[in-house]
Design a protein around this motif. Structure first.
Motif, PDB file in Angstrom:
ATOM      1  N   CYS B 153       0.907  -1.117   0.024  1.00 37.12           N
ATOM      2  CA  CYS B 153      -0.040   0.021   0.186  1.00 37.12           C
ATOM      3  C   CYS B 153       0.852   1.288  -0.060  1.00 37.12           C
ATOM      4  O   CYS B 153       1.324   1.204   0.953  1.00 37.12           O
ATOM      5  CB  CYS B 153      -0.851   0.144   1.208  1.00 37.12           C
ATOM      6  N   ARG B 154       0.894   1.949  -1.157  1.00 38.05           N
ATOM      7  CA  ARG B 154       1.757   2.922  -1.269  1.00 38.05           C
ATOM      8  C   ARG B 154       1.428   4.374  -0.355  1.00 38.05           C
ATOM      9  O   ARG B 154       2.287   5.073   0.087  1.00 38.05           O
ATOM     10  CB  ARG B 154       2.035   3.541  -2.772  1.00 38.05           C
ATOM     11  N   CYS B 155      -0.109   4.080  -0.321  1.00 34.38           N
ATOM     12  CA  CYS B 155      -0.404   5.196   0.588  1.00 34.38           C
ATOM     13  C   CYS B 155      -0.090   4.861   2.233  1.00 34.38           C
ATOM     14  O   CYS B 155      -0.318   5.997   3.241  1.00 34.38           O
ATOM     15  CB  CYS B 155      -1.932   5.513   0.643  1.00 34.38           C
ATOM     16  N   GLY B 156       0.129   3.930   2.514  1.00 32.77           N
ATOM     17  CA  GLY B 156       0.642   3.613   4.063  1.00 32.77           C
ATOM     18  C   GLY B 156      -0.608   3.289   4.922  1.00 32.77           C
ATOM     19  O   GLY B 156      -0.397   3.741   5.908  1.00 32.77           O
ATOM     20  N   ALA B 157      -1.501   3.018   4.329  1.00 33.00           N
ATOM     21  CA  ALA B 157      -2.720   2.559   5.189  1.00 33.00           C
ATOM     22  C   ALA B 157      -2.558   1.289   6.147  1.00 33.00           C
ATOM     23  O   ALA B 157      -3.719   0.939   6.716  1.00 33.00           O
ATOM     24  CB  ALA B 157      -4.037   2.558   4.357  1.00 33.00           C
ATOM     25  N   TYR B 158      -1.325   0.874   6.229  1.00 35.77           N
ATOM     26  CA  TYR B 158      -1.389  -0.397   6.882  1.00 35.77           C
ATOM     27  C   TYR B 158      -1.962  -0.567   8.443  1.00 35.77           C
ATOM     28  O   TYR B 158      -2.591  -1.625   8.639  1.00 35.77           O
ATOM     29  CB  TYR B 158       0.213  -0.700   7.018  1.00 35.77           C
ATOM     30  N   PRO B 159      -1.825   0.586   9.164  1.00 33.88           N
ATOM     31  CA  PRO B 159      -2.259   0.325  10.623  1.00 33.88           C
ATOM     32  C   PRO B 159      -3.858   0.108  10.407  1.00 33.88           C
ATOM     33  O   PRO B 159      -4.401  -0.510  11.390  1.00 33.88           O
ATOM     34  CB  PRO B 159      -1.951   1.711  11.383  1.00 33.88           C
ATOM     35  N   ASN B 160      -4.536   0.830   9.702  1.00 34.80           N
ATOM     36  CA  ASN B 160      -6.013   0.725   9.588  1.00 34.80           C
ATOM     37  C   ASN B 160      -6.415  -0.517   8.730  1.00 34.80           C
ATOM     38  O   ASN B 160      -7.442  -1.139   9.082  1.00 34.80           O
ATOM     39  CB  ASN B 160      -6.634   2.108   8.634  1.00 34.80           C
ATOM     40  N   ILE B 161      -5.526  -1.083   7.932  1.00 36.07           N
ATOM     41  CA  ILE B 161      -5.848  -2.359   7.202  1.00 36.07           C
ATOM     42  C   ILE B 161      -5.727  -3.424   8.326  1.00 36.07           C
ATOM     43  O   ILE B 161      -6.588  -4.518   8.388  1.00 36.07           O
ATOM     44  CB  ILE B 161      -4.760  -2.687   6.116  1.00 36.07           C
ATOM     45  N   VAL B 162      -4.860  -3.467   8.961  1.00 42.62           N
ATOM     46  CA  VAL B 162      -4.586  -4.589  10.269  1.00 42.62           C
ATOM     47  C   VAL B 162      -5.757  -4.301  11.001  1.00 42.62           C
ATOM     48  O   VAL B 162      -6.537  -5.400  11.509  1.00 42.62           O
ATOM     49  CB  VAL B 162      -3.454  -4.003  11.100  1.00 42.62           C
ATOM     50  N   ASP B 163      -6.161  -3.149  11.605  1.00 40.94           N
ATOM     51  CA  ASP B 163      -7.544  -2.963  12.475  1.00 40.94           C
ATOM     52  C   ASP B 163      -8.839  -3.484  11.557  1.00 40.94           C
ATOM     53  O   ASP B 163      -9.509  -4.369  12.416  1.00 40.94           O
ATOM     54  CB  ASP B 163      -7.571  -1.503  12.489  1.00 40.94           C
ATOM     55  N   ALA B 164      -8.736  -3.381  10.512  1.00 34.23           N
ATOM     56  CA  ALA B 164      -9.817  -3.800   9.585  1.00 34.23           C
ATOM     57  C   ALA B 164      -9.796  -5.393   9.481  1.00 34.23           C
ATOM     58  O   ALA B 164     -10.859  -6.053   9.842  1.00 34.23           O
ATOM     59  CB  ALA B 164      -9.719  -3.394   8.328  1.00 34.23           C
ATOM     60  N   ILE B 165      -8.791  -6.004   9.642  1.00 33.81           N
ATOM     61  CA  ILE B 165      -8.574  -7.222   9.288  1.00 33.81           C
ATOM     62  C   ILE B 165      -8.920  -8.244  10.678  1.00 33.81           C
ATOM     63  O   ILE B 165      -9.673  -8.998  10.653  1.00 33.81           O
ATOM     64  CB  ILE B 165      -7.264  -7.916   8.913  1.00 33.81           C
ATOM     65  N   LYS B 166      -8.259  -7.478  12.047  1.00 31.79           N
ATOM     66  CA  LYS B 166      -8.876  -7.852  13.131  1.00 31.79           C
ATOM     67  C   LYS B 166     -10.385  -7.844  13.435  1.00 31.79           C
ATOM     68  O   LYS B 166     -10.912  -8.892  14.013  1.00 31.79           O
ATOM     69  CB  LYS B 166      -7.918  -7.105  14.120  1.00 31.79           C
ATOM     70  N   GLU B 167     -10.891  -6.681  12.937  1.00 36.07           N
ATOM     71  CA  GLU B 167     -12.499  -6.864  13.325  1.00 36.07           C
ATOM     72  C   GLU B 167     -13.170  -7.958  12.414  1.00 36.07           C
ATOM     73  O   GLU B 167     -13.937  -8.438  12.872  1.00 36.07           O
ATOM     74  CB  GLU B 167     -13.049  -5.371  12.812  1.00 36.07           C
ATOM     75  N   ALA B 168     -12.885  -7.850  10.976  1.00 31.60           N
ATOM     76  CA  ALA B 168     -13.399  -8.825  10.184  1.00 31.60           C
ATOM     77  C   ALA B 168     -13.317 -10.195  10.607  1.00 31.60           C
ATOM     78  O   ALA B 168     -14.113 -11.189  10.394  1.00 31.60           O
ATOM     79  CB  ALA B 168     -12.868  -8.778   8.787  1.00 31.60           C
ATOM     80  N   ALA B 170     -12.914 -11.362  13.591  1.00 32.64           N
ATOM     81  CA  ALA B 170     -13.842 -11.700  14.580  1.00 32.64           C
ATOM     82  C   ALA B 170     -15.263 -12.123  13.987  1.00 32.64           C
ATOM     83  O   ALA B 170     -15.854 -13.350  14.273  1.00 32.64           O
ATOM     84  CB  ALA B 170     -13.977 -10.602  15.438  1.00 32.64           C
ATOM     85  N   LYS B 171     -15.618 -11.508  12.998  1.00 31.09           N
ATOM     86  CA  LYS B 171     -17.094 -11.728  12.456  1.00 31.09           C
ATOM     87  C   LYS B 171     -17.016 -12.881  11.550  1.00 31.09           C
ATOM     88  O   LYS B 171     -17.988 -13.633  11.512  1.00 31.09           O
ATOM     89  CB  LYS B 171     -17.371 -10.469  11.623  1.00 31.09           C
ATOM     90  N   MET B 172     -16.037 -12.885  10.659  1.00 30.95           N
ATOM     91  CA  MET B 172     -15.636 -14.292   9.882  1.00 30.95           C
ATOM     92  C   MET B 172     -15.565 -15.513  10.524  1.00 30.95           C
ATOM     93  O   MET B 172     -16.320 -16.714  10.489  1.00 30.95           O
ATOM     94  CB  MET B 172     -14.423 -14.306   8.837  1.00 30.95           C
TER      95      MET B 172
END
Lengths: 85, 176
Positions: B153-168, B170-172
């Motif tokens: 991710c050239r924008c550097g959204a990694y922290p939010n990507i990690v947060d999103a994966i953690k939340e998903a 749990a749901k998955m």
């Protein structure tokens, strides 16, 4: 990417038969990175490359501590995980 | 939206006089009967012939992950996959993850956590993240970062990507 032809063998004997006698024929599978090399022109694969898909994707432990047999189609990530067991 | 096979079937001979290959591909649950130049990458097929433009072409050399799709549930760089090789496989792209208008939990989590900025890598990130969770490689942040390292991710959204994966995750896991 230079032109090539594709065929799928049903067993390894047919695969070996297909590739024999054509120096530019290649197997496709497993951990190889043939496709990007073809794109870069590093692998100059002109007509009649033959790419195969066969049941050779296993990592087997051989009896009597004879080591392991790694199938030609085993993916690198699978192999990494298999060796970590 | 649907596209007929006729739209996607070019002439029997490709430009350079090489033989076209008849192949049936199953993409997002739908069968496509195609005549393909054997050189066609899965990514080019999706984008240029089937109008499935969610998968993105970044580097076209298997290094950025923007083109990640799922083949039999496994993540694959579609730019390095020859389409003709994947007859008989179940191919899922970003377009096939949602259930109608209901987003896949991973898609919803990326929206919720701003797991992107420009969005170019996002479809690859999401496909990869779905497989990452199914592989049970999303146990903690370090593991997520390691097993998502093939998606840049050239924008550097990694922290939010990690947060999103953690939340998903749990749901998955809850849904499985």
């Amino acid at each position: 990417v230079n032109p090539f032809s594709y065929s799928r063998a049903t067993d390894w004997q047919a695969a070996v038969h297909d590739i024999a006698g054509d120096a530019r024929a290649k197997f496709l599978g497993g951990g190889t990175n043939l496709v990007d090399l073809m794109k870069m022109g590093v692998e100059n694969t002109r007509p009649s490359d033959r790419h195969q898909r066969l049941p050779l994707a296993q990592v087997e432990e051989l009896p009597n501590d004879a080591g392991v047999r790694i199938g030609a189609l085993v993916r690198n990530s699978d192999l990494a995980r298999a060796s970590a067991r | 939206m649907s596209f007929s096979a006729a739209q996607t079937a070019p002439a029997a001979t490709a430009r350079d006089g090489i033989k076209m290959v008849d192949v049936r591909l199953k993409i997002n649950g739908r069968e496509h009967a195609l005549k393909l130049d054997p050189r066609t990458s899965l990514l080019d097929l999706l984008r240029e012939q089937l109008n499935l433009t969610g998968s993105k072409k970044g580097c076209d050399h298997g290094q950025c992950g923007a083109c990640t799709v799922l083949i039999n549930g496994r993540r694959v760089n579609s730019c390095l996959a020859l389409a003709v090789v994947h007859a008989d496989d179940e191919i899922t792209t970003i377009e096939g993850l949602a259930n109608g208008d209901q987003l896949h939990p991973m898609q919803a989590a990326f929206v919720e956590h701003d797991g992107f900025q420009c969005g170019y890598c996002t479809s690859g990130q999401i496909c990869s993240a779905v497989a990452c969770v199914h592989e049970r490689h999303a146990k903690d942040e370090a593991q997520i970062r390691e097993w998502m390292s093939g998606n840049l991710c050239r924008c550097g959204a990694y922290p939010n990507i990690v947060d999103a994966i953690k939340e998903a995750r749990a749901k998955m896991v809850g849904a499985a």
